[in-house]
Design a protein around this motif. Structure first.
Motif, mmCIF file in Angstrom:
data_model
loop_
_atom_site.group_PDB
_atom_site.id
_atom_site.type_symbol
_atom_site.label_atom_id
_atom_site.label_comp_id
_atom_site.label_asym_id
_atom_site.label_seq_id
_atom_site.Cartn_x
_atom_site.Cartn_y
_atom_site.Cartn_z
ATOM 1 N N VAL A 169 -16.967 -40.093 18.252
ATOM 2 C CA VAL A 169 -15.940 -40.894 17.594
ATOM 3 C C VAL A 169 -16.147 -40.830 16.089
ATOM 4 O O VAL A 169 -17.264 -41.028 15.596
ATOM 5 N N ARG A 170 -15.080 -40.552 15.370
ATOM 6 C CA ARG A 170 -15.127 -40.525 13.918
ATOM 7 C C ARG A 170 -14.101 -41.530 13.387
ATOM 8 O O ARG A 170 -12.898 -41.349 13.540
ATOM 9 N N LYS A 171 -14.607 -42.595 12.769
ATOM 10 C CA LYS A 171 -13.753 -43.652 12.237
ATOM 11 C C LYS A 171 -13.500 -43.436 10.758
ATOM 12 O O LYS A 171 -14.442 -43.233 9.979
ATOM 13 N N GLY A 172 -12.237 -43.461 10.358
ATOM 14 C CA GLY A 172 -11.913 -43.312 8.949
ATOM 15 C C GLY A 172 -10.500 -42.824 8.744
ATOM 16 O O GLY A 172 -9.785 -42.491 9.690
ATOM 17 N N TRP A 173 -10.108 -42.795 7.484
ATOM 18 C CA TRP A 173 -8.758 -42.367 7.132
ATOM 19 C C TRP A 173 -8.729 -40.860 6.916
ATOM 20 O O TRP A 173 -9.657 -40.278 6.365
ATOM 21 N N ILE A 174 -7.658 -40.258 7.355
ATOM 22 C CA ILE A 174 -7.413 -38.840 7.098
ATOM 23 C C ILE A 174 -6.923 -38.712 5.653
ATOM 24 O O ILE A 174 -6.060 -39.486 5.232
ATOM 25 N N PRO A 175 -7.450 -37.788 4.853
ATOM 26 C CA PRO A 175 -8.332 -36.673 5.214
ATOM 27 C C PRO A 175 -9.821 -36.935 4.966
ATOM 28 O O PRO A 175 -10.642 -36.084 5.268
ATOM 29 N N GLU A 176 -10.176 -38.110 4.376
ATOM 30 C CA GLU A 176 -11.581 -38.349 4.039
ATOM 31 C C GLU A 176 -12.489 -38.257 5.257
ATOM 32 O O GLU A 176 -13.642 -37.793 5.167
ATOM 33 N N VAL A 177 -11.990 -38.679 6.428
ATOM 34 C CA VAL A 177 -12.813 -38.678 7.634
ATOM 35 C C VAL A 177 -13.233 -37.269 8.035
ATOM 36 O O VAL A 177 -14.248 -37.083 8.721
ATOM 37 N N PHE A 178 -12.500 -36.265 7.592
ATOM 38 C CA PHE A 178 -12.843 -34.897 7.978
ATOM 39 C C PHE A 178 -14.174 -34.434 7.381
ATOM 40 O O PHE A 178 -14.733 -33.432 7.822
ATOM 41 N N ASP A 179 -14.682 -35.159 6.380
ATOM 42 C CA ASP A 179 -15.997 -34.819 5.839
ATOM 43 C C ASP A 179 -17.092 -34.987 6.883
ATOM 44 O O ASP A 179 -18.170 -34.397 6.763
ATOM 45 N N SER A 180 -16.809 -35.792 7.926
ATOM 46 C CA SER A 180 -17.798 -36.031 8.989
ATOM 47 C C SER A 180 -17.541 -35.175 10.223
ATOM 48 O O SER A 180 -18.205 -35.345 11.247
ATOM 49 N N VAL A 181 -16.572 -34.278 10.134
ATOM 50 C CA VAL A 181 -16.255 -33.374 11.244
ATOM 51 C C VAL A 181 -16.740 -31.968 10.871
ATOM 52 O O VAL A 181 -16.341 -31.436 9.836
ATOM 53 N N PRO A 182 -17.590 -31.365 11.691
ATOM 54 C CA PRO A 182 -18.121 -30.042 11.335
ATOM 55 C C PRO A 182 -17.040 -28.970 11.342
ATOM 56 O O PRO A 182 -16.096 -29.026 12.140
ATOM 57 N N ARG A 183 -17.181 -28.026 10.476
ATOM 58 C CA ARG A 183 -16.245 -26.893 10.413
ATOM 59 C C ARG A 183 -16.707 -25.820 11.385
ATOM 60 O O ARG A 183 -17.315 -24.821 10.989
ATOM 61 N N VAL A 184 -16.399 -26.072 12.652
ATOM 62 C CA VAL A 184 -16.773 -25.171 13.745
ATOM 63 C C VAL A 184 -15.489 -24.688 14.415
ATOM 64 O O VAL A 184 -14.402 -25.241 14.170
ATOM 65 N N PRO A 185 -15.547 -23.697 15.284
ATOM 66 C CA PRO A 185 -14.339 -23.266 15.997
ATOM 67 C C PRO A 185 -13.795 -24.367 16.906
ATOM 68 O O PRO A 185 -14.565 -25.090 17.549
ATOM 69 N N PHE A 186 -12.486 -24.483 16.965
ATOM 70 C CA PHE A 186 -11.823 -25.441 17.846
ATOM 71 C C PHE A 186 -10.864 -24.696 18.770
ATOM 72 O O PHE A 186 -10.150 -23.788 18.344
ATOM 73 N N ALA A 187 -10.863 -25.121 20.023
ATOM 74 C CA ALA A 187 -9.971 -24.527 21.016
ATOM 75 C C ALA A 187 -8.670 -25.304 21.142
ATOM 76 O O ALA A 187 -7.614 -24.728 21.444
ATOM 77 N N PHE A 188 -8.741 -26.613 20.922
ATOM 78 C CA PHE A 188 -7.550 -27.454 21.113
ATOM 79 C C PHE A 188 -7.626 -28.650 20.174
ATOM 80 O O PHE A 188 -8.645 -29.338 20.113
ATOM 81 N N VAL A 189 -6.529 -28.898 19.452
ATOM 82 C CA VAL A 189 -6.442 -30.037 18.541
ATOM 83 C C VAL A 189 -5.109 -30.739 18.783
ATOM 84 O O VAL A 189 -4.045 -30.109 18.796
#
Length: 230
Positions: A169-189
């Motif tokens: 779970v990542r709590k926060g406002w977009i786009p600042e919350v993306f700083d806590s999401v790793p830049r890895v491959p994604f299959a589905f968003v």
């Protein structure tokens, strides 16, 4: 005046009672035709669809709707079924999954469940402010207001608890919350944030991270309540 209102109420309740009785006595085809006539009378611009879709009788999916929509007649049932089917398309695509605008976890539940059923050890990122919507842009129209669709983080965590460490779970406002999401491959968003700016920010962050064959699904595209998203 009270008598006039009372008489009108009695008239309509009697009509509805007769319709219900008539439906109970007819076969499914005739009942549906009667429903169409009643719907055309009450909401002329509404468009019904054929009831022969196999997933209407999928008990597992019906149980899901009861859990997250409080009714088999969930108004977002079509889109939820589509989420489930699109996750199946990425069964062989490497990468994690994510939902922006996770709300109570209904969408994330389907994504995580389908990934688990396919034997994948994927991480699913459930992203939400847990404070409702941000301030709408002028392009978003007048339907939404800041703070709509708020839900507590504990509700989402409880609904997704069965998936254990597969849920992050990542709590926060977009786009600042993306700083806590790793830049890895994604299959589905799955992007379900209702407003123009967070939708744009989510697409700009996740689209370059999609694996070949991956899917980015925008829930609110085409909704007249979400013109900024379209």
């Amino acid at each position: 005046m009270r008598q006039a209102i009372g008489s009108r109420w009695t008239f309509w309740t009697d009509r509805i009672r007769r319709v219900v009785l008539a439906v109970s006595r007819r076969n499914r085809s005739d009942s549906f035709k009667l429903l169409l006539r009643l719907g055309h009378f009450l909401v002329p611009e509404y468009r019904f669809k054929h009831p022969e879709m196999a997933w209407w009788n999928d008990e597992d999916f019906a149980a899901y709707l009861r859990r997250f929509c409080s009714s088999d007649h969930c108004l977002t049932a079509d889109s939820r079924w589509m989420v489930q089917q699109l996750v199946r398309l990425v069964a062989d695509v490497p990468g994690d999954t994510a939902e922006c605008g996770a709300y109570n976890g209904g969408g994330s539940f389907l994504i995580a469940r389908m990934s688990a059923a396919g034997g994948h050890e994927r991480v699913h990122y459930a992203i939400d402010s847990f404070e409702g919507l941000s301030e709408p842009d002028p392009a978003d129209g007048s339907y939404w207001t800041q703070g709509d669709l708020s839900v507590t983080e504990s509700v989402l965590r409880e609904n997704l608890s069965e998936f254990g460490d597969a849920i992050v779970v990542r709590k926060g406002w977009i786009p600042e919350v993306f700083d806590s999401v790793p830049r890895v491959p994604f299959a589905f968003v799955y992007v379900d944030v209702d407003l123009y700016q967070p939708t744009m920010d989510a697409m700009e962050f996740f689209y370059p991270l999609l694996s070949p064959g991956g899917v980015l699904l925008c829930d609110d595209y085409g909704s007249t309540n979400c013109p900024g998203v379209t």
